[in-house]
Write a protein that holds these residues in place. Structure first.
Motif, short mmCIF file in Angstrom:
data_model
loop_
_atom_site.label_atom_id
_atom_site.label_comp_id
_atom_site.label_asym_id
_atom_site.label_seq_id
_atom_site.Cartn_x
_atom_site.Cartn_y
_atom_site.Cartn_z
N GLU A 234 0.82 -1.20 0.00
CA GLU A 234 0.00 0.00 0.00
C GLU A 234 0.86 1.26 0.00
OE1 GLU A 234 -3.36 2.24 -0.38
OE2 GLU A 234 -3.17 0.06 -0.56
N SER A 235 1.86 1.30 0.86
CA SER A 235 2.70 2.50 0.90
C SER A 235 3.62 2.57 -0.31
CB SER A 235 3.52 2.53 2.19
OG SER A 235 4.33 1.36 2.31
N LEU A 236 3.97 1.42 -0.88
CA LEU A 236 4.84 1.39 -2.06
C LEU A 236 4.12 1.86 -3.32
CD1 LEU A 236 7.59 0.53 -3.30
CD2 LEU A 236 6.58 -1.75 -3.65
N GLY A 237 2.87 1.43 -3.50
CA GLY A 237 2.20 1.78 -4.75
C GLY A 237 0.70 1.86 -4.65
N GLY A 238 0.18 2.16 -3.46
CA GLY A 238 -1.26 2.25 -3.29
C GLY A 238 -1.87 3.47 -3.97
N ALA A 239 -3.17 3.43 -4.16
CA ALA A 239 -3.87 4.51 -4.86
C ALA A 239 -3.72 5.84 -4.13
CB ALA A 239 -5.34 4.15 -5.00
N ASP A 240 -3.80 5.82 -2.81
CA ASP A 240 -3.71 7.05 -2.03
C ASP A 240 -2.34 7.71 -2.23
OD1 ASP A 240 -5.42 8.50 0.09
OD2 ASP A 240 -3.40 8.50 0.95
N MET A 241 -1.28 6.90 -2.21
CA MET A 241 0.06 7.44 -2.43
C MET A 241 0.18 8.06 -3.81
SD MET A 241 3.18 7.10 -4.03
CE MET A 241 3.30 5.42 -4.64
N HIS A 242 -0.34 7.35 -4.83
CA HIS A 242 -0.20 7.87 -6.20
C HIS A 242 -1.05 9.12 -6.42
CE1 HIS A 242 2.47 4.97 -7.91
NE2 HIS A 242 1.70 3.93 -7.59
N ALA A 243 -2.15 9.25 -5.67
CA ALA A 243 -2.99 10.45 -5.79
C ALA A 243 -2.36 11.65 -5.08
CB ALA A 243 -4.39 10.18 -5.25
N ARG A 244 -1.63 11.39 -3.97
CA ARG A 244 -1.10 12.48 -3.14
C ARG A 244 0.37 12.80 -3.39
NH1 ARG A 244 -4.83 13.44 0.94
NH2 ARG A 244 -6.38 11.79 1.21
N LYS A 245 1.16 11.77 -3.74
CA LYS A 245 2.61 11.98 -3.81
C LYS A 245 3.19 11.84 -5.22
CE LYS A 245 3.35 10.63 1.00
NZ LYS A 245 4.07 9.71 1.94
N SER A 246 2.98 10.70 -5.86
CA SER A 246 3.61 10.50 -7.17
C SER A 246 2.90 11.26 -8.28
CB SER A 246 3.66 9.01 -7.52
OG SER A 246 2.40 8.55 -8.00
N GLY A 247 1.59 11.49 -8.10
CA GLY A 247 0.82 12.17 -9.14
C GLY A 247 0.41 11.27 -10.29
N LEU A 248 0.66 9.96 -10.16
CA LEU A 248 0.28 9.04 -11.23
C LEU A 248 -1.24 8.96 -11.37
CD1 LEU A 248 1.09 6.93 -13.36
CD2 LEU A 248 1.11 5.20 -11.53
N ALA A 249 -1.96 9.03 -10.26
CA ALA A 249 -3.42 8.97 -10.31
C ALA A 249 -3.99 10.37 -10.51
CB ALA A 249 -3.97 8.36 -9.02
N ASP A 250 -4.88 10.51 -11.50
CA ASP A 250 -5.55 11.79 -11.71
C ASP A 250 -6.78 11.93 -10.83
OD1 ASP A 250 -3.78 12.57 -13.84
OD2 ASP A 250 -4.81 11.12 -15.11
N GLN A 251 -7.36 10.79 -10.46
CA GLN A 251 -8.53 10.80 -9.58
C GLN A 251 -8.43 9.65 -8.60
OE1 GLN A 251 -10.71 13.08 -9.39
NE2 GLN A 251 -10.74 14.15 -11.36
N LEU A 252 -8.82 9.90 -7.36
CA LEU A 252 -8.87 8.86 -6.34
C LEU A 252 -10.33 8.53 -6.08
CD1 LEU A 252 -7.29 7.13 -4.25
CD2 LEU A 252 -7.64 9.01 -2.62
N ALA A 253 -10.72 7.34 -6.47
CA ALA A 253 -12.12 6.91 -6.29
C ALA A 253 -12.29 6.22 -4.95
CB ALA A 253 -12.52 5.97 -7.42
N MET A 254 -13.43 6.46 -4.33
CA MET A 254 -13.68 5.89 -3.02
C MET A 254 -14.04 4.40 -3.10
SD MET A 254 -13.00 8.22 -0.90
CE MET A 254 -11.71 8.69 -2.08
N ASP A 255 -14.63 3.98 -4.23
CA ASP A 255 -14.94 2.56 -4.43
C ASP A 255 -15.03 2.32 -5.93
OD1 ASP A 255 -17.49 3.44 -5.29
OD2 ASP A 255 -18.35 3.14 -3.30
N GLU A 256 -15.34 1.11 -6.31
CA GLU A 256 -15.34 0.75 -7.73
C GLU A 256 -16.44 1.46 -8.51
OE1 GLU A 256 -14.94 -3.40 -8.55
OE2 GLU A 256 -13.32 -3.67 -7.10
N TYR A 257 -17.60 1.62 -7.90
CA TYR A 257 -18.69 2.33 -8.57
C TYR A 257 -18.31 3.78 -8.83
CZ TYR A 257 -21.54 -1.70 -7.24
OH TYR A 257 -22.04 -2.97 -7.09
N HIS A 258 -17.65 4.37 -7.86
CA HIS A 258 -17.19 5.75 -8.00
C HIS A 258 -16.17 5.86 -9.13
CE1 HIS A 258 -15.18 9.49 -6.00
NE2 HIS A 258 -16.08 9.85 -6.89
N ALA A 259 -15.28 4.88 -9.23
CA ALA A 259 -14.25 4.88 -10.28
C ALA A 259 -14.87 4.82 -11.67
CB ALA A 259 -13.30 3.70 -10.07
N ILE A 260 -15.86 3.96 -11.81
CA ILE A 260 -16.53 3.83 -13.11
C ILE A 260 -17.25 5.14 -13.46
CG2 ILE A 260 -18.40 2.64 -14.32
CD1 ILE A 260 -17.53 0.11 -12.69
N GLN A 261 -17.88 5.76 -12.48
CA GLN A 261 -18.55 7.03 -12.72
C GLN A 261 -17.55 8.11 -13.15
OE1 GLN A 261 -21.75 7.67 -12.94
NE2 GLN A 261 -21.28 9.80 -13.47
#
Length: 544
Positions: A234-261
């Motif tokens: 999780e700390s190595l490559g989790g979604a939260d890290m990529h959304a806050r630190k690496s910038g790889l994630a453009d959006q952080l979804a709270m669950d799968e339904y949210h991600a699809i939306q």
């Protein structure tokens, strides 16, 4: 003379006797082949053992096919492509452990693929790569935004040589798409590691699911091995890290339904428009259904490819109002050429009624030129054993005529769609826009066969060559061994020309129920208009 939306053309009258014993017998044979197809397509929807599906649900995750369904618009059609890729191949999963096809997302036609994590962890095998290459080409040629729903264990290491070498093209394609302005979206639901990390890394827009998505080049064990560093996933490559630190994630979804939306919201904001202009009659549904029931195609197309059938009768059951204007009907009659509309979209049609002679090739060449002049897509309907051979036809220039035909097919600028209805052998396959000639889409009927020539003919040719060679060398042939070898070779050719063998290797984009031909064509023609449909001067140097 009947007037149809500004065009004066009479419907063509069918000559088929649907009550005949021959029709009824063939209908039953073809229906059995369609039933077999439907069984195998159903098998291809397998997403893993029940215990794995239950575990997936317990983790709060959605199955791959349900993810696709949620992404699509309500009541959107979804044309799955290459669904039988990998079928009956050792060490492969049918479909390459993914769901893939074209559907509507916020009214936009998109290429959608979803890895199936409940089937071998969604790992990529050689079939996944082959299918992915074909899907990428379709998306590129038809200017389709691409959405990838990712959760995969990475490459199947047992097949590393067959995955690693060609697999890198998927990342190159994402880079080329971005340069060309073709949007790509990655929604990461779970693991996307090693090479798989470059799917979100090279996509234009990335959504990751909090607490589930994990993206890294090397997991914790590899990091410890390589650097001695101890870390968790999780700390190595989790979604939260990529959304806050690496910038790889453009959006952080709270669950799968949210991600699809979030993926749907991105597509809705593209303001995506087709570059081609579809006819008003297509957009408004102002077109007639065929006069003849498409169900009758099962009684017309021969289940036994050795038995000829009239391709015109198939055409009358797929074109609007059964209105078909033939071009040069009295010249080169073995090749049917003509114009019609399908779902209101104009098409030029080439269809085989027998072997190709020089007149057929000459007619086809001119017809393809006319379709390019009219900016009209071309439909190729295969039932062809090839070009005619023999001293007389060589003297008449069959090679030159065939070369002009193939030249025209090769350089034609308008979209081509190919359907193999029966035999597709030798240079006839090339001339009729087979796989090597890059039609936008290529589908097969369940009775069809494709190879260099029929198994019996090919076996016979090799037997003649073997005997001639033995005679010249003064060797005696062991007839018993020769018979066994010929039998084995013929069986191999039969197997490799079978439609399920070719579809398994992505030589077509799917095997279809002949009764669905019109629906499939209408969908594909609409997709083709995502790009400008325009012909051109398609001729290079040719022997006259």
């Amino acid at each position: 003379m009947a007037t149809h939306l500004g065009h004066e053309t009479r419907p063509t009258k069918s000559k088929v006797n649907t009550k005949s014993a021959e029709f009824q017998a063939n209908y039953k044979e073809m229906l059995a082949l369609v039933d077999q197809l439907n069984e195998r397509l159903h098998e291809a929807t397998f997403q893993g053992e029940d215990r794995l599906l239950e575990l997936h649900h317990k983790r709060g995750s959605i199955l791959a096919r349900d993810r696709v369904e949620l992404l699509l618009d309500d009541d959107s059609p979804f044309m799955e492509l290459c669904p039988l890729a990998g079928y009956d191949q050792d060490e492969m999963t049918t479909g390459g452990s993914q769901v893939a096809g074209i559907g509507l997302v916020c009214g936009v036609q998109c290429m959608i693929s979803a890895t199936i994590p409940t089937l071998q962890g969604g790992a990529s095998n050689a079939t996944t790569v082959a299918r992915g290459e074909r899907l990428g080409r379709i998306a590129w040629e038809n200017r389709l935004p691409q959405i990838q729903l990712v959760q995969s264990a990475g490459a199947n290491l047992a097949q590393q040589s067959r995955v690693f070498h060609p697999g890198g093209s998927a990342f190159r394609n994402l880079a080329e798409r971005s340069k060309a302005g073709l949007p790509s979206v990655a929604v990461v639901f779970g693991s996307s590691t090693a090479g798989g990390a470059y799917i979100p890394g090279m996509s234009d827009y990335v959504v990751m699911v909090k607490g589930k998505a994990q993206v890294f080049l090397g997991g914790p064990p590899l990091v410890k091995m390589a650097t001695g560093e101890v870390t968790d996933a999780e700390s190595l490559g989790g979604a939260d890290m990529h959304a806050r630190k690496s910038g790889l994630a453009d959006q952080l979804a709270m669950d799968e339904y949210h991600a699809i939306q979030m993926a749907r919201e991105f597509v809705s904001g593209l303001n995506w428009q087709k570059q081609g202009t579809l006819p008003i009659r297509h957009l408004k549904g102002l077109f007639e259904e065929p006069l003849y029931d498409p169900e009758e195609i099962l009684g017309i197309v021969s289940a036994n490819i050795r038995i000829p059938f009239d391709a015109v009768e198939v055409i009358l059951r797929i074109v609007d109002g059964s209105r078909f204007t033939q071009f040069k009907p009295l010249y080169g009659p073995n090749l049917i050429c003509g114009w019609a509309t399908i779902h209101g979209i104009p098409v030029g049609i080439l269809a085989n009624n027998n072997v190709i002679f020089p007149p057929e090739a000459n007619k086809a060449t001119q017809f393809i030129q006319l379709c390019n002049m009219r900016d009209t897509p071309i439909l190729y309907l295969h039932n062809i054993t090839g070009f005619m051979v023999g001293k007389k036809y060589e003297e008449e220039g069959i090679i030159k005529a065939g070369a002009r035909f193939i030249n025209a097919v090769s350089n034609s600028q308008v979209p081509a769609i190919t359907i193999v209805m029966g035999a597709s052998y030798g240079a006839g396959n090339y001339a009729m826009a087979g796989r090597a000639y890059n039609p936008r889409f290529l589908f097969s009927y369940p009775n069809s066969r494709c190879s260099v020539m029929g198994a019996e003919q090919l076996t016979g040719v090799l037997d003649i060559v073997m005997r001639d060679s033995a005679a010249k060398a003064g060797r005696k042939i062991d007839e018993e061994k020769a018979k066994v070898a010929s039998s084995m070779f013929q069986a191999m050719v039969e197997a490799e020309s079978d439609v399920y063998w070719t579809s398994s290797r992505c030589i077509d984009d799917g095997i279809i129920d002949p009764r669905e031909t019109r629906t499939v064509l209408g969908f594909c023609l609409n997709v083709c208009y995502n790009t400008e449909v325009k012909g051109g001067n398609q001729y290079g140097v040719s022997r006259m």
